[in-house]
Write a protein that holds these residues in place. Structure first.
Motif, PDB file in Angstrom:
ATOM      1  N   VAL A   1      -2.946   3.550  -3.047  1.00 28.56           N
ATOM      2  CA  VAL A   1      -2.896   2.585  -4.141  1.00 28.56           C
ATOM      3  C   VAL A   1      -2.454   1.239  -3.570  1.00 28.56           C
ATOM      4  N   LEU A   2      -3.142   0.169  -3.963  1.00 27.11           N
ATOM      5  CA  LEU A   2      -2.743  -1.178  -3.570  1.00 27.11           C
ATOM      6  C   LEU A   2      -2.099  -1.871  -4.763  1.00 27.11           C
ATOM      7  N   LEU A   3      -0.833  -2.214  -4.616  1.00 27.09           N
ATOM      8  CA  LEU A   3      -0.083  -2.933  -5.641  1.00 27.09           C
ATOM      9  C   LEU A   3       0.148  -4.360  -5.175  1.00 27.09           C
ATOM     10  N   ARG A   4       0.154  -5.273  -6.124  1.00 27.90           N
ATOM     11  CA  ARG A   4       0.413  -6.682  -5.781  1.00 27.90           C
ATOM     12  C   ARG A   4       1.421  -7.223  -6.791  1.00 27.90           C
TER      13      ARG A   4
ATOM     14  N   ALA B   1       0.865  -1.187   0.000  1.00 30.04           N
ATOM     15  CA  ALA B   1       0.000   0.000   0.000  1.00 30.04           C
ATOM     16  C   ALA B   1       0.894   1.227   0.000  1.00 30.04           C
ATOM     17  N   VAL B   2       0.671   2.129  -0.967  1.00 33.30           N
ATOM     18  CA  VAL B   2       1.490   3.337  -1.087  1.00 33.30           C
ATOM     19  C   VAL B   2       0.581   4.533  -1.359  1.00 33.30           C
TER      20      VAL B   2
ATOM     21  N   ASP C   1      12.939  -2.289  -5.469  1.00 31.58           N
ATOM     22  CA  ASP C   1      13.933  -1.833  -6.451  1.00 31.58           C
ATOM     23  C   ASP C   1      13.379  -1.913  -7.864  1.00 31.58           C
ATOM     24  N   GLU C   2      12.676  -2.997  -8.162  1.00 32.28           N
ATOM     25  CA  GLU C   2      12.196  -3.177  -9.529  1.00 32.28           C
ATOM     26  C   GLU C   2      10.937  -2.361  -9.802  1.00 32.28           C
ATOM     27  N   LEU C   3      10.153  -2.048  -8.779  1.00 30.59           N
ATOM     28  CA  LEU C   3       9.011  -1.152  -8.983  1.00 30.59           C
ATOM     29  C   LEU C   3       9.481   0.293  -9.148  1.00 30.59           C
ATOM     30  N   ARG C   4      10.626   0.625  -8.587  1.00 37.29           N
ATOM     31  CA  ARG C   4      11.187   1.958  -8.848  1.00 37.29           C
ATOM     32  C   ARG C   4      11.545   2.104 -10.322  1.00 37.29           C
ATOM     33  N   VAL C   5      12.027   1.001 -10.912  1.00 39.91           N
ATOM     34  CA  VAL C   5      12.393   1.022 -12.328  1.00 39.91           C
ATOM     35  C   VAL C   5      11.155   1.028 -13.218  1.00 39.91           C
ATOM     36  N   THR C   6      10.187   0.182 -12.910  1.00 36.25           N
ATOM     37  CA  THR C   6       9.044  -0.008 -13.810  1.00 36.25           C
ATOM     38  C   THR C   6       7.934   1.013 -13.601  1.00 36.25           C
ATOM     39  N   LEU C   7       7.695   1.407 -12.339  1.00 37.48           N
ATOM     40  CA  LEU C   7       6.586   2.313 -12.036  1.00 37.48           C
ATOM     41  C   LEU C   7       7.030   3.682 -11.542  1.00 37.48           C
ATOM     42  N   GLY C   8       8.323   3.846 -11.330  1.00 42.50           N
ATOM     43  CA  GLY C   8       8.785   5.116 -10.770  1.00 42.50           C
ATOM     44  C   GLY C   8       8.359   5.292  -9.328  1.00 42.50           C
ATOM     45  N   LEU C   9       8.328   4.193  -8.569  1.00 46.38           N
ATOM     46  CA  LEU C   9       7.928   4.255  -7.170  1.00 46.38           C
ATOM     47  C   LEU C   9       8.947   5.077  -6.386  1.00 46.38           C
TER      48      LEU C   9
ATOM     49  N   GLU D   1       8.352   6.183  -2.911  1.00 46.34           N
ATOM     50  CA  GLU D   1       8.189   6.093  -1.464  1.00 46.34           C
ATOM     51  C   GLU D   1       8.084   4.642  -1.038  1.00 46.34           C
ATOM     52  N   ARG D   2       8.485   4.381   0.189  1.00 42.86           N
ATOM     53  CA  ARG D   2       8.319   3.045   0.741  1.00 42.86           C
ATOM     54  C   ARG D   2       6.851   2.826   1.106  1.00 42.86           C
TER      55      ARG D   2
END
Length: 251
Positions: free
Chosen positions: A130-133, A86-87, A158-166, A168-169
């Motif tokens: 937003v709920l990501l799974r 959840a972010v 790490d990989e959601l930062r690359v793919t989604l530009g995440l 925040e933790r």
């Protein structure tokens, strides 16, 4: 998924028995079927439909038909870990206008994909969240499922930062490991199903259903369920005694 299972349970009412694991399936002398439960009790039924994964069905059928059990045991599965996050809504900078994405192996990432659940179903996240799974593991990376929680979470982030530009933790994290996960239809799966059907033909009244055989998706299982149900109805119609006439007939 919870909505589906709760609705089915409500329709079945008192006919549904939970927390009653089956130890074995036995053939009764009159052609019926007996389910032997782990607590030592047993019940007899006219028909049995096993909707469990193939490996669980194999365990229940091992004494009845070792050859059938061996074929079921040979259907492999791929382990899968699911990481729910959840972010805040603004933490996803490159959010796709869709329900998520899949990642081909050629991209060099470990995650298999990510669903934006709050975009698929209402009520999955409060306003502004937003709920990501994310899913990780699979047949090509089974070791990922055995990573400890901290390493698994760091890999996914790490990989959601690359793919989604995440950026925040997450404020909430839930990790679920499915060590016996998705059935794998390897080369020769069709021939194995033919052999399974051949053995089942000698065991009338026993049906195997579920995601281990004709499709792993919910859609495929529902579609196949209609086929299996229609076959059962035809069997019942053929085995039912002719109804007695309700009034005398003329000679």
């Amino acid at each position: 998924m919870e909505t589906l299972t709760r609705t089915l349970a409500a329709r079945l009412g008192s006919a549904l028995h939970t927390a009653a694991p089956v130890k074995a399936v036995e053939r009764a002398g009159d052609g019926a079927w007996t389910l032997v439960f782990e607590d030592g009790t047993a019940r007899t039924f006219d028909e049995v439909v096993l909707c469990s994964p193939a490996h669980a069905a194999a365990r229940m059928l091992r004494d009845l038909d070792p050859g059938l059990a061996a074929e079921l045991d040979a259907i492999p599965s791929a382990p899968l870990a699911v990481v729910a996050l959840a972010v805040p809504e603004g933490a996803v900078r490159h959010a796709p206008d869709g329900f998520g994405f899949l990642v081909p192996r050629s991209e060099g990432l470990r995650i298999l994909g990510c669903l934006r659940e709050s975009s698929i179903f209402s009520g999955r996240a409060p306003e502004g969240r937003v709920l990501l799974r994310a899913m990780i593991g699979g047949a090509h990376d089974p070791e990922a499922v055995e990573l400890d929680d901290a390493r698994l979470l760091d890999t996914v982030l790490d990989e959601l930062r690359v793919t989604l530009g995440l950026v925040e933790r997450p404020t909430l994290v839930r990790i679920v490991r499915h060590r016996v996960g998705i059935a794998q239809y390897e080369v020769g799966h069709g021939e194995r199903l033919d052999r399974i059907r051949g053995r089942l033909s000698r065991l009338p009244g026993l049906t195997l259903a579920g995601s281990s055989y004709h499709g792993v998706s919910m859609n495929a299982c529902v579609e196949r369920a209609y086929v299996d149900a229609q076959a059962l109805v035809r069997c019942w119609a053929l085995s039912a005694p002719d109804p007695e006439p309700s009034h005398p007939t003329s000679p």
